[in-house]
Design a protein around this motif. Structure first.
Motif, PDB file in Angstrom:
ATOM      1  N   CYS A 278       0.833  -1.215   0.000  1.00  0.00           N
ATOM      2  CA  CYS A 278       0.000   0.000   0.000  1.00  0.00           C
ATOM      3  C   CYS A 278       0.864   1.260   0.000  1.00  0.00           C
ATOM      4  CB  CYS A 278      -0.924   0.007   1.212  1.00  0.00           C
ATOM      5  SG  CYS A 278      -2.271  -1.181   1.122  1.00  0.00           S
ATOM      6  N   VAL A 279       1.945   1.240   0.790  1.00  0.00           N
ATOM      7  CA  VAL A 279       2.818   2.404   0.892  1.00  0.00           C
ATOM      8  C   VAL A 279       3.566   2.633  -0.418  1.00  0.00           C
ATOM      9  CG1 VAL A 279       4.873   3.335   2.046  1.00  0.00           C
ATOM     10  CG2 VAL A 279       3.070   2.258   3.401  1.00  0.00           C
ATOM     11  N   VAL A 280       4.050   1.568  -1.047  1.00  0.00           N
ATOM     12  CA  VAL A 280       4.759   1.715  -2.327  1.00  0.00           C
ATOM     13  C   VAL A 280       3.803   2.239  -3.402  1.00  0.00           C
ATOM     14  CG1 VAL A 280       5.970   0.488  -4.170  1.00  0.00           C
ATOM     15  CG2 VAL A 280       6.476  -0.025  -1.784  1.00  0.00           C
ATOM     16  N   ASN A 281       2.581   1.712  -3.428  1.00  0.00           N
ATOM     17  CA  ASN A 281       1.590   2.205  -4.389  1.00  0.00           C
ATOM     18  C   ASN A 281       1.273   3.676  -4.135  1.00  0.00           C
ATOM     19  OD1 ASN A 281       1.369  -0.290  -5.676  1.00  0.00           O
ATOM     20  ND2 ASN A 281      -0.277  -0.982  -4.326  1.00  0.00           N
ATOM     21  N   SER A 282       1.183   4.054  -2.865  1.00  0.00           N
ATOM     22  CA  SER A 282       0.911   5.451  -2.516  1.00  0.00           C
ATOM     23  C   SER A 282       2.061   6.355  -2.953  1.00  0.00           C
ATOM     24  CB  SER A 282       0.684   5.585  -1.005  1.00  0.00           C
ATOM     25  OG  SER A 282      -0.488   4.916  -0.603  1.00  0.00           O
TER      26      SER A 282
ATOM     27  N   THR B 193       3.048   5.815  16.183  1.00  0.00           N
ATOM     28  CA  THR B 193       1.747   5.206  16.498  1.00  0.00           C
ATOM     29  C   THR B 193       1.065   4.724  15.226  1.00  0.00           C
ATOM     30  OG1 THR B 193       0.540   7.314  16.316  1.00  0.00           O
ATOM     31  CG2 THR B 193       1.475   6.745  18.473  1.00  0.00           C
ATOM     32  N   ARG B 194       0.252   3.677  15.372  1.00  0.00           N
ATOM     33  CA  ARG B 194      -0.505   3.139  14.237  1.00  0.00           C
ATOM     34  C   ARG B 194      -1.578   4.119  13.778  1.00  0.00           C
ATOM     35  NH1 ARG B 194       0.630  -1.253  17.483  1.00  0.00           N
ATOM     36  NH2 ARG B 194       1.589  -3.052  16.419  1.00  0.00           N
ATOM     37  N   SER B 195      -2.161   4.822  14.722  1.00  0.00           N
ATOM     38  CA  SER B 195      -3.242   5.753  14.369  1.00  0.00           C
ATOM     39  C   SER B 195      -2.725   6.866  13.456  1.00  0.00           C
ATOM     40  CB  SER B 195      -3.861   6.355  15.634  1.00  0.00           C
ATOM     41  OG  SER B 195      -2.877   7.019  16.418  1.00  0.00           O
ATOM     42  N   GLU B 196      -1.519   7.336  13.695  1.00  0.00           N
ATOM     43  CA  GLU B 196      -0.937   8.382  12.860  1.00  0.00           C
ATOM     44  C   GLU B 196      -0.663   7.853  11.455  1.00  0.00           C
ATOM     45  OE1 GLU B 196       2.720  11.668  13.006  1.00  0.00           O
ATOM     46  OE2 GLU B 196       2.797   9.874  14.283  1.00  0.00           O
ATOM     47  N   ALA B 197      -0.165   6.625  11.373  1.00  0.00           N
ATOM     48  CA  ALA B 197       0.106   6.025  10.062  1.00  0.00           C
ATOM     49  C   ALA B 197      -1.190   5.779   9.295  1.00  0.00           C
ATOM     50  CB  ALA B 197       0.872   4.720  10.236  1.00  0.00           C
TER      51      ALA B 197
ATOM     52  N   LEU C  31      -1.675   7.445   5.747  1.00  0.00           N
ATOM     53  CA  LEU C  31      -1.458   6.535   4.617  1.00  0.00           C
ATOM     54  C   LEU C  31      -2.527   5.453   4.471  1.00  0.00           C
ATOM     55  CD1 LEU C  31       2.387   6.045   5.100  1.00  0.00           C
ATOM     56  CD2 LEU C  31       1.295   7.338   3.268  1.00  0.00           C
ATOM     57  N   GLY C  32      -3.406   5.334   5.466  1.00  0.00           N
ATOM     58  CA  GLY C  32      -4.443   4.319   5.389  1.00  0.00           C
ATOM     59  C   GLY C  32      -3.965   2.911   5.693  1.00  0.00           C
ATOM     60  N   VAL C  33      -2.796   2.779   6.323  1.00  0.00           N
ATOM     61  CA  VAL C  33      -2.271   1.459   6.679  1.00  0.00           C
ATOM     62  C   VAL C  33      -2.520   1.196   8.159  1.00  0.00           C
ATOM     63  CG1 VAL C  33      -0.522   1.471   4.879  1.00  0.00           C
ATOM     64  CG2 VAL C  33       0.038   2.417   7.118  1.00  0.00           C
TER      65      VAL C  33
ATOM     66  N   GLY D 150       6.609  12.141   1.313  1.00  0.00           N
ATOM     67  CA  GLY D 150       7.337  12.212   2.580  1.00  0.00           C
ATOM     68  C   GLY D 150       6.769  11.271   3.617  1.00  0.00           C
ATOM     69  N   CYS D 151       5.441  11.153   3.639  1.00  0.00           N
ATOM     70  CA  CYS D 151       4.796  10.222   4.586  1.00  0.00           C
ATOM     71  C   CYS D 151       5.153   8.778   4.252  1.00  0.00           C
ATOM     72  CB  CYS D 151       3.279  10.415   4.549  1.00  0.00           C
ATOM     73  SG  CYS D 151       2.694  11.983   5.240  1.00  0.00           S
ATOM     74  N   CYS D 152       5.186   8.465   2.964  1.00  0.00           N
ATOM     75  CA  CYS D 152       5.541   7.106   2.538  1.00  0.00           C
ATOM     76  C   CYS D 152       6.974   6.764   2.973  1.00  0.00           C
ATOM     77  CB  CYS D 152       5.410   6.965   1.027  1.00  0.00           C
ATOM     78  SG  CYS D 152       3.721   7.123   0.403  1.00  0.00           S
ATOM     79  N   LEU D 153       7.886   7.697   2.740  1.00  0.00           N
ATOM     80  CA  LEU D 153       9.280   7.464   3.113  1.00  0.00           C
ATOM     81  C   LEU D 153       9.424   7.381   4.629  1.00  0.00           C
ATOM     82  CD1 LEU D 153      11.026   9.854   0.576  1.00  0.00           C
ATOM     83  CD2 LEU D 153      11.022   7.355   0.534  1.00  0.00           C
ATOM     84  N   ARG D 154       8.682   8.192   5.339  1.00  0.00           N
ATOM     85  CA  ARG D 154       8.727   8.152   6.799  1.00  0.00           C
ATOM     86  C   ARG D 154       8.301   6.781   7.308  1.00  0.00           C
ATOM     87  NH1 ARG D 154       4.716  11.583  10.737  1.00  0.00           N
ATOM     88  NH2 ARG D 154       5.566  10.832  12.723  1.00  0.00           N
ATOM     89  N   TRP D 155       7.274   6.214   6.680  1.00  0.00           N
ATOM     90  CA  TRP D 155       6.817   4.879   7.090  1.00  0.00           C
ATOM     91  C   TRP D 155       7.879   3.826   6.771  1.00  0.00           C
ATOM     92  CZ3 TRP D 155       5.875   0.045   5.226  1.00  0.00           C
ATOM     93  CH2 TRP D 155       5.045  -0.789   5.991  1.00  0.00           C
ATOM     94  N   LEU D 156       8.431   3.902   5.574  1.00  0.00           N
ATOM     95  CA  LEU D 156       9.440   2.920   5.169  1.00  0.00           C
ATOM     96  C   LEU D 156      10.686   2.987   6.039  1.00  0.00           C
ATOM     97  CD1 LEU D 156       9.103   3.323   1.298  1.00  0.00           C
ATOM     98  CD2 LEU D 156       8.547   1.263   2.601  1.00  0.00           C
ATOM     99  N   ARG D 157      10.987   4.175   6.569  1.00  0.00           N
ATOM    100  CA  ARG D 157      12.154   4.332   7.443  1.00  0.00           C
ATOM    101  C   ARG D 157      11.861   3.952   8.885  1.00  0.00           C
ATOM    102  NH1 ARG D 157      13.030  10.215   4.843  1.00  0.00           N
ATOM    103  NH2 ARG D 157      14.297   9.647   3.029  1.00  0.00           N
ATOM    104  N   GLY D 158      10.646   3.553   9.183  1.00  0.00           N
ATOM    105  CA  GLY D 158      10.295   3.148  10.547  1.00  0.00           C
ATOM    106  C   GLY D 158      10.157   4.316  11.505  1.00  0.00           C
TER     107      GLY D 158
END
Length: 439
Positions: free
Chosen positions: A180-184, A210-214, A218-220, A198-206
């Motif tokens: 989902c993140v790569v597609n986004s 919190t899950r709620s923020e992600a 990003l909808g993940v 930037g949000c996608c890269l932030r997620w990929l970098r760990g």
């Protein structure tokens, strides 16, 4: 395997000498001072070939402080990048571990991603360029197929090919959210939405806490954390192979910090995580992934706090009953680094002198006999036969070179008072026989 001296770029040469002078392993230019370790390098390069064929491996490089284990790892990392692998590296510390409940595990993941590099992105932070290059290659392939760029048909075909890879990722642990993140990321790049990228890269970098923020951004429904960070390393190994690289090689140094954990439960939790990584790679459950860990003999062999204190690891890593036969065996999971022999240390000193002369454009007033005298002085100290390390020899010799360069009237004998030429007999050239060593 050593690089010719006349090809050292200035920016690499300056960084290389500064690192060596400080006793720090250079991130660039390691091949220019590579002496010895040919067998160890060959074994690790063979392991890389196994990874490129879809296999996996884990090797523990064990040696004393300053023995060259970190240097060997950086050397192999450089070769791996040149051969088309994606590489990550990190040093463990009190804050970075394999397992922890306060961000210690994900801190290691973040450091690995920060140092992720490729041949075209050698300085790290390559995750964005890897995805962007992959998307660009897909777009080029679609354009070459005859579909006109900028059309709905073109965008549809690109999305189709991207989804074909990300759908395969969904079969891995954490793969659905990763896909989902790569597609986004692709959609954000197409729409020019830098904030979403930037949000996608932030997620990929760990970097999401919190899950709620992600989920909001990003909808993940998941984030990379202490529990699952290694699953995402395996997922990245799958992904980079799909994007055209040969595999992912992870270098983790300073594993002695696990040995230093005072709490037994916490220490054993880290060893349990290491065991699962070991089993994964040797059982073929992490295709396209290589792990190289660096540590001291104490970290491995101490039966009270080292890996040998954890029975499941001890039974896998300890030497077999024929290990005392006097022959080397580098094909097991543990690579033990022995001290460089006198000829190799002499060749190392000579090479450092050449690099120093090239960098500063001067002729160092040190003859071959004086260089041999310097080394003989280093080896004359009590215990040096087994305890002297390349780090100590290089650092001390560079100090002598720096002093002589800054003090034009100084002589070698004045700086190295103990290493007088009288210590070197007429057979110096026989003692340090360099006929088989390329300078």
């Amino acid at each position: 395997m050593a690089e010719p001296m006349n090809k050292v770029p200035k920016r690499i040469l300056v960084s290389l000498l500064e690192s060596l002078s400080a006793g720090v392993v250079p991130r660039m230019g390691a091949p220019y001072v590579a002496i010895g370790r040919e067998n160890e390098v060959t074994v690790l390069l063979d392991s890389l070939e196994h990874v490129s064929d879809g296999g996996s491996f884990m090797k523990l490089v064990i040696g004393r402080y300053g023995s060259g284990k970190s240097f060997l790892m950086q050397l192999v990392r450089g070769y791996a990048v040149e051969k088309g692998f994606v590489c990550c590296d990190a040093d463990l510390s009190p804050e970075r571990r394999f397992f922890g409940t306060k961000g210690n595990g994900v801190a290691t993941y973040r450091e690995l991603i920060k140092n992720m590099c490729t041949k075209t992105s050698p300085d790290g932070n390559a995750i964005q360029s890897i995805i962007a290059k992959w998307i660009s290659n897909i777009q080029s392939e679609v354009a070459i197929s005859g579909i006109k760029t900028g059309t709905t048909e073109f965008d549809s075909e690109v999305e189709k090919r991207i989804h074909s890879v990300t759908r395969e990722a969904e079969n891995h642990i954490g793969g659905f959210d990763f896909a989902c993140v790569v597609n986004s990321f692709y959609k954000a790049q197409k729409d020019g939405d830098d904030e979403k990228k930037g949000c996608c890269l932030r997620w990929l970098r760990g970097e999401y806490i919190t899950r709620s923020e992600a989920k909001k951004d990003l909808g993940v429904f998941s984030i990379i954390n202490d529990e699952n960070w290694y699953d995402y390393i395996k997922l990245l190994a799958f992904f980079v192979r799909k994007t055209g690289y040969k595999g992912l090689v992870v270098f983790i140094d300073e594993c002695v910090n696990l040995y230093k954990i005072t709490n037994r439960i916490s220490r054993e939790s880290n060893y349990e995580k290491l065991l699962s990584m070991f089993n994964d790679t040797l059982q073929g459950n992490s295709k396209g992934l290589g792990l190289v860990l660096g540590g001291t003999p104490m970290f491995l062999e101490d039966k009270r706090r080292g890996l040998y204190s954890y029975e499941a690891l001890k039974s896998r890593l300890e030497d077999g009953k024929y290990s005392d036969s006097g022959f080397k065996n580098l094909m097991g999971p543990v690579i033990r680094l022995e001290r460089l022999d006198d000829n190799q240390l002499y060749a190392l000193v000579t090479r450092v002198k050449i690099l120093h002369e090239q960098n500063y454009g001067w002729q160092a007033p040190i003859s071959d006999e004086q260089a041999a005298a310097f080394l003989k002085d280093c080896l004359s100290k009590a215990g040096a036969e087994t305890m002297v390390t390349p780090r100590e020899v290089i650092r001390d010799f560079l100090e002598v070179l720096n002093i002589l360069y800054q003090n034009k009237d100084a002589k070698f004998e004045d700086v190295v008072k103990n290493a007088v030429l009288s210590k070197v007999d007429e057979n110096t050239n026989d003692e340090f026989d360099l006929s088989d060593i390329e300078l």
